[in-house]
Enzyme design. Structure first.
Site, PDB file in Angstrom:
ATOM      1  CG  ASN A   9      -1.725   1.244   1.378  1.00  0.00           C
ATOM      2  OD1 ASN A   9      -1.776   2.063   0.455  1.00  0.00           O
ATOM      3  ND2 ASN A   9      -2.392   1.411   2.512  1.00  0.00           N
ATOM      4  CE  LYS A  11      -0.180   3.255   4.826  1.00  0.00           C
ATOM      5  NZ  LYS A  11      -0.075   3.348   6.265  1.00  0.00           N
ATOM      6  CG  HIS A 100      -5.751   2.120   5.403  1.00  0.00           C
ATOM      7  ND1 HIS A 100      -5.282   3.017   6.327  1.00  0.00           N
ATOM      8  CD2 HIS A 100      -4.752   1.224   5.196  1.00  0.00           C
ATOM      9  CE1 HIS A 100      -4.032   2.677   6.655  1.00  0.00           C
ATOM     10  NE2 HIS A 100      -3.689   1.601   5.979  1.00  0.00           N
ATOM     11  CD  GLU A 102      -2.801   5.609   6.848  1.00  0.00           C
ATOM     12  OE1 GLU A 102      -2.845   5.658   5.609  1.00  0.00           O
ATOM     13  OE2 GLU A 102      -1.861   5.084   7.480  1.00  0.00           O
ATOM     14  CD  GLU A 171      -3.413  -2.304   7.386  1.00  0.00           C
ATOM     15  OE1 GLU A 171      -2.416  -2.631   6.752  1.00  0.00           O
ATOM     16  OE2 GLU A 171      -3.925  -1.166   7.295  1.00  0.00           O
ATOM     17  N   GLY A 177       2.745   2.252  10.796  1.00  0.00           N
ATOM     18  CA  GLY A 177       3.708   3.343  10.647  1.00  0.00           C
ATOM     19  C   GLY A 177       4.488   3.660  11.901  1.00  0.00           C
ATOM     20  CB  SER A 216       5.386  -1.953  11.981  1.00  0.00           C
ATOM     21  OG  SER A 216       5.038  -0.608  12.233  1.00  0.00           O
TER      22      SER A 216
HETATM   23  P1  13P Z   1       3.095   0.310   7.702  1.00  0.00           P
HETATM   24  O1  13P Z   1       3.580  -0.964   7.062  1.00  0.00           O
HETATM   25  O2  13P Z   1       3.834   1.518   7.264  1.00  0.00           O
HETATM   26  O3  13P Z   1       2.987   0.173   9.180  1.00  0.00           O
HETATM   27  O4  13P Z   1       1.597   0.551   7.163  1.00  0.00           O
HETATM   28  C1  13P Z   1       0.688  -0.483   7.218  1.00  0.00           C
HETATM   29  C2  13P Z   1      -0.505  -0.080   6.446  1.00  0.00           C
HETATM   30  O5  13P Z   1      -1.178   0.866   6.803  1.00  0.00           O
HETATM   31  C3  13P Z   1      -0.804  -0.837   5.232  1.00  0.00           C
HETATM   32  O6  13P Z   1      -2.083  -0.555   4.763  1.00  0.00           O
END
Ligand code: 13P
Length: 262
Positions: A9, A11, A100, A102, A171, A177, A216
């Site tokens: 992903n 982002k 997601h 976010e 997640e 992150g 992560s």
């Molecule tokens: P990270 O791997 O940066 O923690 O992000 C995970 C994520 O949000 C994947 O959709």
């Protein structure tokens, strides 16, 4: 049998130049020996889907596919700024991330909206990747199972037997992150719980449904996570941006011992 799948992903990252480098690097690495029976995909920002689709076609690797990071809950019409599932399908997307954390946090997306988006993706022949997961506060107060149970129940209520055609991504928000992944045991425990909830509605779907872990994941912890019984793949954020790291995580998936379920 649940083939492992690794999905990047990106982002809101990328550029025309860096995308081209990324796809070329990953394709070169994969050409040198990724076993079949695994799947790899990456979800690029909307404006780059056309370019990335073409880049994948140019390197003609059947097991590297494309996805999007969101989709409209509407089919067509006056929804400024939204992107319809049919458009993503035309861009050769196979996967669409929905819900997601976010988007849930920054755009107030509800479970109901997430399920509507998943339906749009399914109706256009794509696989929604439905994200669920608890916040740090929710885990610290011992409510992680309750939160995820509620999220899954809402998806089941709308999607019913079509949930069998989706992917679920667990997640935990506190792991996204932060560099602080869930331990393989914490992730396994939640994945087992999710599968158990789905089995309560549809045992057959629960056996085949793939549940991805995200938060992560990196080249070092990937194989410890992916080897767990109910972890059927990874949704990778930061480490999907570096082609070499992404490739290492794909290699970790490729080398996970093939059990009866993986
Ligand atoms: P990270 O791997 O940066 O923690 O992000 C995970 C994520 O949000 C994947 O959709």
């Amino acid at each position: 049998m649940r083939p492992l799948i690794v999905i990047g992903n990106w982002k809101m990252n990328g550029s025309l130049a860096s995308n081209a480098d990324w796809v070329k690097t990953v394709c070169r690495g994969m050409e040198q020996g990724m076993p079949s029976g695994r799947q790899y995909a990456f979800c690029a920002p909307f404006p780059y889907l056309s370019q990335c689709g073409q880049l994948i076609r140019d390197c003609s690797l059947a097991f590297l596919t494309l996805g999007a990071q969101d989709v409209s809950a509407h089919t067509t019409g006056a929804y400024t700024g939204e992107v319809a599932a049919s458009m993503l399908k035309e861009m050769a997307c196979k996967f669409v991330i929905v819900g997601h954390s976010e988007r849930r946090q920054l755009h107030q997306e509800t479970d109901e909206l997430v399920a509507e988006k998943a339906l749009q993706a399914l109706d256009c022949g794509m696989t929604p990747v439905i994200c669920v997961g608890e916040s740090a506060d929710e885990r610290n107060s011992g409510r992680e199972v309750e939160v995820v149970r509620g999220q899954i129940a809402k998806q089941v209520a709308v999607l019913q037997d079509r949930l069998a055609d989706c992917l679920i991504a667990y997640e935990p928000i506190w792991a996204i992150g932060t560099g602080l992944s869930a331990t393989p045991e914490q992730a396994q425990s939640m994945h087992e719980f999710i599968r158990g909830r789905i089995a309560g509605y549809d045992e057959k779907a629960a056996n085949t449904l793939r549940i991805l872990y995200g938060g992560s994941v990196n080249p070092i912890n990937a194989s410890q996570l992916l080897v767990m019984q109910d972890i059927d793949g990874g949704l990778i954020g930061r480490c999907s941006l570096d082609a070499n790291d992404f490739e290492k995580i794909c290699l970790a998936a490729a080398s996970v011992f093939t059990t009866s379920t993986h």
